[in-house]
Design an enzyme around this catalytic site. Structure first.
Site, PDB file in Angstrom:
ATOM      1  N   LYS A 123      36.255  29.924  46.739  1.00 42.40           N
ATOM      2  CA  LYS A 123      36.322  31.416  47.993  1.00 42.40           C
ATOM      3  C   LYS A 123      35.367  30.561  49.662  1.00 42.40           C
ATOM      4  O   LYS A 123      35.552  31.188  50.459  1.00 42.40           O
ATOM      5  CB  LYS A 123      35.911  32.616  47.319  1.00 42.40           C
TER       6      LYS A 123
ATOM      7  N   TYR B 251      31.343  32.817  37.919  1.00 39.51           N
ATOM      8  CA  TYR B 251      32.388  32.745  39.204  1.00 39.51           C
ATOM      9  C   TYR B 251      32.416  31.733  39.646  1.00 39.51           C
ATOM     10  O   TYR B 251      33.517  30.881  39.602  1.00 39.51           O
ATOM     11  CB  TYR B 251      31.683  33.210  40.404  1.00 39.51           C
TER      12      TYR B 251
HETATM   13  N1  LIG Z   1      39.403  41.681  40.826  1.00 41.78           N
HETATM   14  C1  LIG Z   1      38.143  41.442  41.912  1.00 41.78           C
HETATM   15  O1  LIG Z   1      36.965  42.028  41.633  1.00 41.78           O
HETATM   16  C2  LIG Z   1      38.134  40.728  43.283  1.00 41.78           C
HETATM   17  C3  LIG Z   1      37.155  41.023  43.950  1.00 41.78           C
HETATM   18  C4  LIG Z   1      37.760  40.243  45.509  1.00 41.78           C
HETATM   19  C5  LIG Z   1      38.312  39.559  45.589  1.00 41.78           C
HETATM   20  N2  LIG Z   1      39.614  39.534  44.951  1.00 41.78           N
HETATM   21  C6  LIG Z   1      40.734  38.405  45.432  1.00 41.78           C
HETATM   22  O2  LIG Z   1      41.350  39.533  45.610  1.00 41.78           O
HETATM   23  C7  LIG Z   1      43.250  38.555  45.042  1.00 41.78           C
HETATM   24  C8  LIG Z   1      43.662  39.336  44.093  1.00 41.78           C
HETATM   25  O3  LIG Z   1      43.172  39.921  43.008  1.00 41.78           O
HETATM   26  P1  LIG Z   1      42.903  40.609  41.638  1.00 41.78           P
HETATM   27  O4  LIG Z   1      41.646  40.993  41.605  1.00 41.78           O
HETATM   28  O5  LIG Z   1      43.858  41.750  42.505  1.00 41.78           O
HETATM   29  O6  LIG Z   1      44.264  40.475  40.809  1.00 41.78           O
HETATM   30  P2  LIG Z   1      44.928  40.432  39.919  1.00 41.78           P
HETATM   31  O7  LIG Z   1      45.417  39.447  38.721  1.00 41.78           O
HETATM   32  O8  LIG Z   1      46.045  41.350  39.713  1.00 41.78           O
HETATM   33  O9  LIG Z   1      46.025  39.850  41.178  1.00 41.78           O
HETATM   34  C9  LIG Z   1      46.304  37.464  41.260  1.00 41.78           C
HETATM   35  C10 LIG Z   1      47.711  37.825  41.843  1.00 41.78           C
HETATM   36  O10 LIG Z   1      47.601  36.395  42.030  1.00 41.78           O
HETATM   37  C11 LIG Z   1      48.885  35.773  41.542  1.00 41.78           C
HETATM   38  N3  LIG Z   1      48.922  34.433  41.623  1.00 41.78           N
HETATM   39  C12 LIG Z   1      48.556  33.744  41.168  1.00 41.78           C
HETATM   40  N4  LIG Z   1      48.595  32.110  41.049  1.00 41.78           N
HETATM   41  C13 LIG Z   1      50.081  32.533  41.854  1.00 41.78           C
HETATM   42  C14 LIG Z   1      51.117  31.652  42.222  1.00 41.78           C
HETATM   43  N5  LIG Z   1      50.631  30.258  42.003  1.00 41.78           N
HETATM   44  N6  LIG Z   1      52.182  31.758  43.403  1.00 41.78           N
HETATM   45  C15 LIG Z   1      51.458  32.969  43.451  1.00 41.78           C
HETATM   46  N7  LIG Z   1      51.280  34.225  43.417  1.00 41.78           N
HETATM   47  C16 LIG Z   1      49.696  33.647  42.667  1.00 41.78           C
HETATM   48  C17 LIG Z   1      48.874  36.684  40.642  1.00 41.78           C
HETATM   49  O11 LIG Z   1      50.927  36.532  40.166  1.00 41.78           O
HETATM   50  C18 LIG Z   1      48.446  38.049  40.672  1.00 41.78           C
HETATM   51  O12 LIG Z   1      49.367  38.687  40.903  1.00 41.78           O
HETATM   52  C19 LIG Z   1      42.120  37.168  44.724  1.00 41.78           C
HETATM   53  O13 LIG Z   1      42.698  36.568  45.875  1.00 41.78           O
HETATM   54  C20 LIG Z   1      40.832  37.487  43.976  1.00 41.78           C
HETATM   55  O14 LIG Z   1      40.455  35.851  43.927  1.00 41.78           O
HETATM   56  C21 LIG Z   1      39.373  40.233  43.243  1.00 41.78           C
END
Ligand SMILES: NC(=O)c1ccc[n+]([C@@H]2O[C@H](COP(=O)([O-])OP(=O)(O)OC[C@H]3O[C@@H](n4cnc5c(N)ncnc54)[C@H](O)[C@@H]3O)[C@@H](O)[C@H]2O)c1
Length: 251
Positions: free
Chosen positions: A160, A153
């Site tokens: 984060k 990570y």
């Molecule tokens: N998937 C997991 O296991 C998990 C766990 C905890 C937290 N998260 C967090 O949840 C959030 C959403 O991620 P996800 O897992 O749904 O993945 P995802 O890939 O579906 O979403 C990530 C989003 O970030 C957007 N993004 C990246 N750079 C960008 C920019 N410059 N401008 C605008 N948008 C931008 C992408 O277009 C995408 O829509 C993130 O912050 C991720 O770290 C995810």
């Protein structure tokens, strides 16, 4: 279940049907709220068009560009009026920085991860507070790699940690304006972002094995908590990190 009736929420970060942001959008709509989606670029707009309703409000917004944020939110205000909530579900690190040791990250790689994954929360919140006086709740997504060393990570854990500190400080600063700021610390779910983590299959498997019932948390469970935090039902909660991971962080 109409705890968001009459509310409009901007949801940033839907890439596809698996996105956590899409789980949030669906839950907000199920609770009676209107959702305005923002998408990063034309490629992602095309992805959204495959599954959102034909009349789904959507506006382009790349958070790397602060003028783009102001322009997008101004367009939202002109088209859809008052906004009451904001979901920031955005993170990014380049592959090389994410795969390498934290100690070896380049300055550019470090700054990019911080910019998109942590600073952008400040940028979008600042713009939203300025343009939407009715704003009451801001929500972001984090992961417990902020406080624990999770294999692979790496630099995203550092980003984060900054994001979570942003939540606490901004919650304090916006308290007098009655804007609450929180984060959901979600359990691992398979999304586009997770596939960027090296050996993500073992991360997902490890996370699933550590839940209290051996089942991964779902997008809709995360979305339901988001809807609650965006509603007045959560008026006593601000500056907090709410775990929606089925107990993984307890282990
Ligand atoms: N998937 C997991 O296991 C998990 C766990 C905890 C937290 N998260 C967090 O949840 C959030 C959403 O991620 P996800 O897992 O749904 O993945 P995802 O890939 O579906 O979403 C990530 C989003 O970030 C957007 N993004 C990246 N750079 C960008 C920019 N410059 N401008 C605008 N948008 C931008 C992408 O277009 C995408 O829509 C993130 O912050 C991720 O770290 C995810």
């Amino acid at each position: 279940m109409d705890i968001l009736a009459g509310r409009t929420v901007i949801v940033m970060g839907v890439a596809n049907k698996n996105s956590i942001a899409w789980g949030c959008a669906r839950a907000i709509m199920a609770c009676g709220g209107q959702v305005v989606l923002t998408y990063q670029n034309e490629r992602l707009r095309q992805s959204l068009l495959r599954f959102v309703a034909p009349d789904q409000p959507m506006v382009q917004c790349d958070v790397a560009d602060e003028e783009n944020i102001d322009a997008a939110f101004t367009t939202i205000r002109e088209r859809y009026g008052a906004v009451h909530g904001l979901v920031h579900a955005i993170a990014y690190a380049d592959k090389e920085s994410l795969e390498g040791d934290v100690l070896q990250v380049s300055k550019a790689g470090y700054n990019l991860a911080q910019d998109i994954s942590a600073y952008s929360l400040l940028a979008v919140t600042r713009s939203a507070v300025r343009l939407f006086p009715a704003l009451r709740s801001v929500l972001t997504m984090t992961y417990f790699g902020s406080t624990h060393v999770i294999p692979n990570y790496n630099i995203m854990g550092v980003a984060k940690a900054a994001l979570e500190a942003n939540v606490r400080y901004v919650a304090k600063e916006l308290g007098p304006q009655h804007v609450r700021v929180n984060a959901i610390s979600a359990g691992a779910v398979k999304t586009l972002a997770v596939t960027g983590v090296k050996n993500h299959a073992s991360l997902l498997q490890m996370s699933r094995a550590a839940t209290v019932d051996g089942e991964s948390v779902t997008q809709s469970e995360i979305g339901n908590t988001a809807a609650f935090l965006l509603s007045d039902m959560a008026n006593g909660i601000t500056g907090d990190i709410i775990f929606v991971d089925k107990g993984v962080h307890l282990m």
